[in-house]
Design a protein around this motif. Sequence first.
Motif, short mmCIF file in Angstrom:
data_model
loop_
_atom_site.label_atom_id
_atom_site.label_comp_id
_atom_site.label_asym_id
_atom_site.label_seq_id
_atom_site.Cartn_x
_atom_site.Cartn_y
_atom_site.Cartn_z
N SER A 51 -47.68 28.64 -6.15
CA SER A 51 -49.13 28.80 -6.24
C SER A 51 -49.50 30.19 -6.76
CB SER A 51 -49.77 28.58 -4.88
OG SER A 51 -49.27 29.52 -3.98
N ASN A 52 -48.47 31.04 -6.94
CA ASN A 52 -48.73 32.41 -7.39
C ASN A 52 -49.83 33.02 -6.56
OD1 ASN A 52 -48.35 34.67 -8.81
ND2 ASN A 52 -48.65 33.72 -10.81
N ASN A 53 -49.54 33.01 -5.28
CA ASN A 53 -50.56 33.32 -4.29
C ASN A 53 -51.18 34.69 -4.46
OD1 ASN A 53 -51.91 33.19 -1.66
ND2 ASN A 53 -50.58 31.41 -1.46
N MET B 193 -50.08 29.47 6.92
CA MET B 193 -50.81 30.44 6.10
C MET B 193 -50.79 30.04 4.62
SD MET B 193 -50.36 33.24 3.97
CE MET B 193 -48.78 34.03 4.28
N VAL B 194 -49.60 29.67 4.12
CA VAL B 194 -49.55 29.40 2.68
C VAL B 194 -50.23 28.09 2.31
CG1 VAL B 194 -47.45 30.73 2.26
CG2 VAL B 194 -47.25 28.30 2.71
N SER C 220 -35.92 27.43 11.18
CA SER C 220 -36.63 28.62 10.71
C SER C 220 -36.34 28.87 9.24
CB SER C 220 -36.23 29.86 11.49
OG SER C 220 -36.02 29.55 12.83
N THR C 221 -35.06 28.80 8.90
CA THR C 221 -34.67 29.05 7.51
C THR C 221 -35.36 28.07 6.60
OG1 THR C 221 -32.52 29.57 8.44
CG2 THR C 221 -32.67 29.48 6.04
N PHE C 222 -35.31 26.80 7.00
CA PHE C 222 -35.92 25.75 6.19
C PHE C 222 -37.42 26.03 6.00
CE2 PHE C 222 -38.04 21.52 6.15
CZ PHE C 222 -37.63 21.15 4.88
N ALA D 234 -42.02 27.82 2.72
CA ALA D 234 -43.19 28.69 2.53
C ALA D 234 -43.02 29.57 1.29
CB ALA D 234 -43.40 29.56 3.77
N ALA D 235 -41.83 30.12 1.14
CA ALA D 235 -41.57 31.00 -0.01
C ALA D 235 -41.74 30.24 -1.31
CB ALA D 235 -40.17 31.59 0.08
N ASN D 236 -41.25 29.01 -1.31
CA ASN D 236 -41.35 28.18 -2.49
C ASN D 236 -42.80 27.89 -2.86
OD1 ASN D 236 -40.18 26.57 -4.56
ND2 ASN D 236 -40.81 24.77 -3.40
#
Lengths: 311, 381
Positions: B374-376, B284-285, B360-362, B367-369
């Motif tokens: 990108s200031n999505n 998604m990101v 999963s954590t990675f 994704a969070a990063n």
Amino acid sequence: MNIVAIEGLTRKFGDIAAVDNMNLTIREGEIYGLLGPNGAGKSTLINILSGLLKMNSGKVELMGMDIRKGHNNLKKKIGVVPQDIAIYEDLTARENVNFFSGLYGCRGTELKQNVIEALAFVGLIENADKFPKAFSGGMKRRLNIACAIAHKPELIIMDEPTVGIDPQSRNHILESVKELNRRGSTIIYTSHYMEEIEAVCDRAGIIDHGKLIAEGTGDELKAIVSDKQFIIIGLENADGLDVSQLQEIDGIVNVLKDGNIIKIENTKVINNWDKIIRCIDMQGVRISNIESRTPTLETVFLTLTGRTLRD
Amino acid sequence: MSKILYLACNNLRLIFRKKSNIIVYIILPVVMISALMTITSSNSASAIFMGVVDRDHGRISQDMISFLERTGKFEITELAEESFEEAVSSGRVDFAFIIPQNFGQQIRKGRPEKLKIVSIKGGAATVFIEEYAAMYTENLLDIYSLSEGDAEIFNRLYSNQINGKAKLISSYVSDNELNKEAAQMSWGLFIILIMISCSTTATLVLKEKRERTYYRIISAPVSYREYIMANVLVNFLISIVQIISALLIIGMIVTFDSGIASWQIFIILSSFSTAAVAVGMLIMVFSDSTSTARMMITLIITPSCMLSGCFWPKTIMPKALQYAADFLPQSWVMDAITTIQGGGTFSEVGLNILIVLSFSTFFFLLAANKLKKSNNAENFI
Ligand SMILES: Nc1ncnc2c1ncn2[C@@H]1O[C@H](COP(=O)(O)OP(=O)(O)OP(=O)(O)O)[C@@H](O)[C@H]1O
Ligand SMILES: [Mg+2]
């Protein structure tokens, strides 16, 4: 009290400053119009006010609170009607309003009551349980408004709420704007349409290239150009024309050259047409057409920006 | 938190308002896995029509044929040398099983020729016969090695086996091996379905952005983080429901033992679903539209699942690819399932689960990063 106070606000996209060092104040209880051509920066300004975009510099206070210090409390008191219709096609009108106003924290019977009121307000109560698929453009626009007002916001921001709809729906929307204002909401209303702004707004600001270039009531704005006239001259070949010579003529405020057409902003009381014609003639350029326009609000805009409101 | 739940409920309503999504998200995966389990498990498979060409005509070959008959898996027709090819090509039999000349003799010498199978369908129908024949031959060879080449002893042992203790052989040639492999592949497919459904759910965010409802949600007192968390929650919830319903249905309709306890599969698959949700978020990101996302789903999920052994046992692939597969979470899940089915204890797969959770954590952090950078929240305004 000022409900919106903007100082030196700037927001850039790459090199383009969509909002450029803007200063603007909006008083509680008024309907404030924002008028500007495509790309003027209206939506960008609204997105900053509604907390969707960050600013690069400047200061914005809403209801006396700096928006950088937590927007969530402020957001509760704001309703945004987006420029693009933003509703779920898979939910009924009622479910749409219910969901969006629920986001503002309201629940239970109060929420239900608010939803019904909002739907009734925009005239969609008979169609409350229908899906937007079956709606006309105007009905969708009205639902778009209902979703933003059900939580009874103090400040309602409407970004071109009448784009692409029939005159009847438009009138309905304009009437609702006034009614919302009578019920106590302050309203920011953006539009390309001078008539709309004139019809509903107490005051309006004209923005272009991210700057507020004029502000006032409709009459005040018109006064800016009341002593002006516009002369549009068609030329056979404007290549050889030196515009600066025209600018020196007494009474001429501004000259714009657009291909083979020159637009002259002229002071009404000074009779200088003969000088203008002679000046062009002496430069060996032939005139094919001359037209004069008396000021309208539309021309206020032209005067101020050198552009028309709509392409 | 209440806002996340509020958003999540709305997401669920939006997803399942479309009746077709109930089919796509829940019924299809469950039906597919139970159907696969049923079809591939030999217990409930319909009889396979087998033609036999006995070139040996010895006692051993005849015994072998009657053994195969007794398994109940095969409808056996004895075929003449001239007619077997015609029988196969006409479809009268699914395949012909050819026992070579002097097969009995060769067994007695401990060096049998390979049994031949002629079919037009290839793999699927012949899996069982290959397996059974191999087992049976192996058993004969066991007798051979016990007899240490002595024909007397061989004959005696053999007679004993066939007459009295033939049961021994048939229980030895049990269905379990085959069932396990079939079950494993079925779970492989289920993993793919979970991944696809997770990515589809994650990319609903993109649809909301395109349709501008996202704009409206964010202009309410809802943060971008809450919005994304709601999506993640719904996504995880749906996969858990998928896993539970699959396990329930399998428990109800498939009677054979897939070699694995339900709660173990549940924990293994649930840990994997966190990875699947994270992969969905990553897709998604990194996509700016639903169509890029769809392309990424195809380009990422199918090949990585192939590599990880969801379609076939990893061991058939070259070593280099097997190593590469270690960098994919699906690999570790399939490995965990294999281990459990091979009789391993749950503690043996603890590491696998840990590794999957680390993946999963990675992925989530990645994704969070990317979101932060990108200031999505602003990107679709
Ligand atoms: N997300 C964005 N990324 C890059 N540029 C943008 C973005 N949003 C707006 N802009 C640019 O900023 C300028 C102002 O755009 P904005 O949408 O605010 O204008 P507007 O006055 O609302 O116009 P319209 O009447 O067409 O809605 C334009 O030049 C536009 O191209
Ligand atoms: Mg706009």
